[in-house]
Design an enzyme around this catalytic site. Structure first.
Site, short mmCIF file in Angstrom:
data_model
loop_
_atom_site.label_atom_id
_atom_site.label_comp_id
_atom_site.label_asym_id
_atom_site.label_seq_id
_atom_site.Cartn_x
_atom_site.Cartn_y
_atom_site.Cartn_z
N GLU A 23 -16.01 1.82 5.09
CA GLU A 23 -15.07 1.30 4.09
C GLU A 23 -13.77 1.01 4.83
O GLU A 23 -13.33 -0.13 4.92
CB GLU A 23 -14.85 2.34 2.98
CG GLU A 23 -13.86 1.91 1.90
CD GLU A 23 -13.60 3.01 0.86
OE1 GLU A 23 -13.94 4.18 1.10
OE2 GLU A 23 -13.01 2.67 -0.20
N ASP A 26 -14.11 2.70 -8.74
CA ASP A 26 -13.18 3.43 -9.61
C ASP A 26 -12.51 2.43 -10.56
O ASP A 26 -11.34 2.09 -10.39
CB ASP A 26 -12.11 4.13 -8.75
CG ASP A 26 -12.74 5.07 -7.75
OD1 ASP A 26 -13.18 6.16 -8.14
OD2 ASP A 26 -12.81 4.70 -6.56
N1 ADE Z 1 -13.42 8.57 -4.01
C1 ADE Z 1 -13.28 7.76 -5.06
N2 ADE Z 1 -13.29 6.48 -4.66
C2 ADE Z 1 -13.46 6.49 -3.32
C3 ADE Z 1 -13.55 5.49 -2.33
N3 ADE Z 1 -13.48 4.19 -2.62
N4 ADE Z 1 -13.69 5.88 -1.06
C4 ADE Z 1 -13.76 7.17 -0.74
N5 ADE Z 1 -13.68 8.15 -1.63
C5 ADE Z 1 -13.54 7.82 -2.93
ZN ZN Z 2 -16.62 5.07 -3.72
#
Ligand code: ADE
Ligand code: ZN
Length: 317
Positions: A197, A276
């Protein structure tokens, strides 16, 4: 395309239930539970949701989760998301939850799991939405703490299909959780992990080679390594990609520069998810819509992504 996106039955595979906490529910629970939150209006909350990195988001996200105290709170949180699923024609969802975010504040593990699963059972009966639960370890905490959480999950094992790994990626590589993932696999859990990410390709390789995950959450930095692209294609390892999240957290400069359709064209098993949604400005359908608006996604690509969402799910086991 907007109508087609809405009409198609879809699966969601990367969704943090704590990340569905809308400001209105946050205010209601803060008042009910007498918890201080640093905002007075929804407008103020929205203004604070301006992130510069994953960590800048996580700080606000963990602060928001403090309003969740009782089983009913976790039920309400989950039920609101499931109603949204119904509205968006999401017929199957695999939901992540972070027990350590709550147990470290004195909320009992069973309060969290029972609240969430009661809503999931009600949704199966009343909304015809199927679901699985994924328990994620917070990677900024230690492996010992992850082991303690795995132990706490034992009485609830039949309610949890997989183990995940989330929170601050940089500086917390997969190898930190090698033994606990190994143990979870022995206990019969499926495995997923956030990787690539913000972290480079070594995090994705680590999740594959050291943790032996079934899916990679995000994985967008895979395009920095041709050997990795070939591997992901050959093995059809699913990547659960979250376009709005990636742009909001500055993992990608702009939606126009997002590589999701490029990866799809290369034959990778990529899926669209919301991560999220209360924090990133959109639920699942909005994540598909933005791919039409910014990347000119075709109908055929949309259908392939939706097909992948079922193919990459744990429904087939
Ligand atoms: N917890 C909630 N969203 C997240 C994300 N995008 N990356 C890592 N941890 C998370
Ligand atoms: Zn996530």
């Amino acid at each position: 395309m907007k109508d087609l996106i809405k009409k198609l039955p879809k699966a969601e595979l990367h969704l943090h239930i704590e990340g569905t906490l809308e400001p209105e529910l946050m205010f209601r629970l803060a008042k009910k539970n007498n918890i201080y939150i640093p905002y007075k209006t929804v407008k103020e909350v929205k203004k604070a949701y301006n992130f510069s990195s994953l960590q800048s988001f996580l700080d606000i996200y963990y602060a928001g989760a403090k309003v969740l105290i009782t089983e009913e709170d976790f039920f309400d949180l989950t039920w609101e998301y499931l109603l949204k699923c119904k509205e968006q024609n999401i017929v199957h969802t695999e939901i992540m939850f972070d027990p350590q975010t709550h147990t470290c504040r004195g909320v009992k593990f069973k309060t969290v799991v029972n609240g969430i699963t009661k809503a999931l059972e009600k949704a199966k009966d009343e909304l015809e939405i199927s679901s699985f639960l994924i328990m994620s370890f917070l990677r900024h905490l230690s492996q010992e703490e992850a082991f303690a959480t795995l132990k706490e999950a034992e009485p609830f094992k039949e309610k949890i299909i997989a183990i995940g790994l989330d929170s601050s990626e940089l500086g917390n590589p997969p190898k930190k959780f090698k033994d606990v993932f190994n143990e979870a696999k022995k206990q019969g859990y499926k495995l997923v992990a956030h990787a690539g990410e913000e972290g480079d390709v070594s995090y994705i390789w680590g999740a594959l080679d050291i943790l032996h995950v079934d899916r990679i959450d995000h994985g967008i930095r895979c395009d920095e390594d041709n050997r990795l692209i070939s591997y992901l294609k050959e093995k059809q390892v699913p990547l659960t990609i979250c376009p709005l999240s990636n742009v909001k957290l500055k993992a990608v400069k702009s939606m126009e520069k997002h590589n999701i359709l490029k990866l799809l064209k290369q034959g990778l098993n990529v899926t669209v998810n919301s991560d999220d949604p209360a924090y990133f400005g959109g639920y699942l359908n909005e994540n598909y819509e933005v791919l039409v608006e910014s990347l000119g996604m075709s109908e055929e690509e949309l259908k392939r992504l939706v097909e992948n969402s079922f193919k990459a799910s744990f429904l087939s086991i």
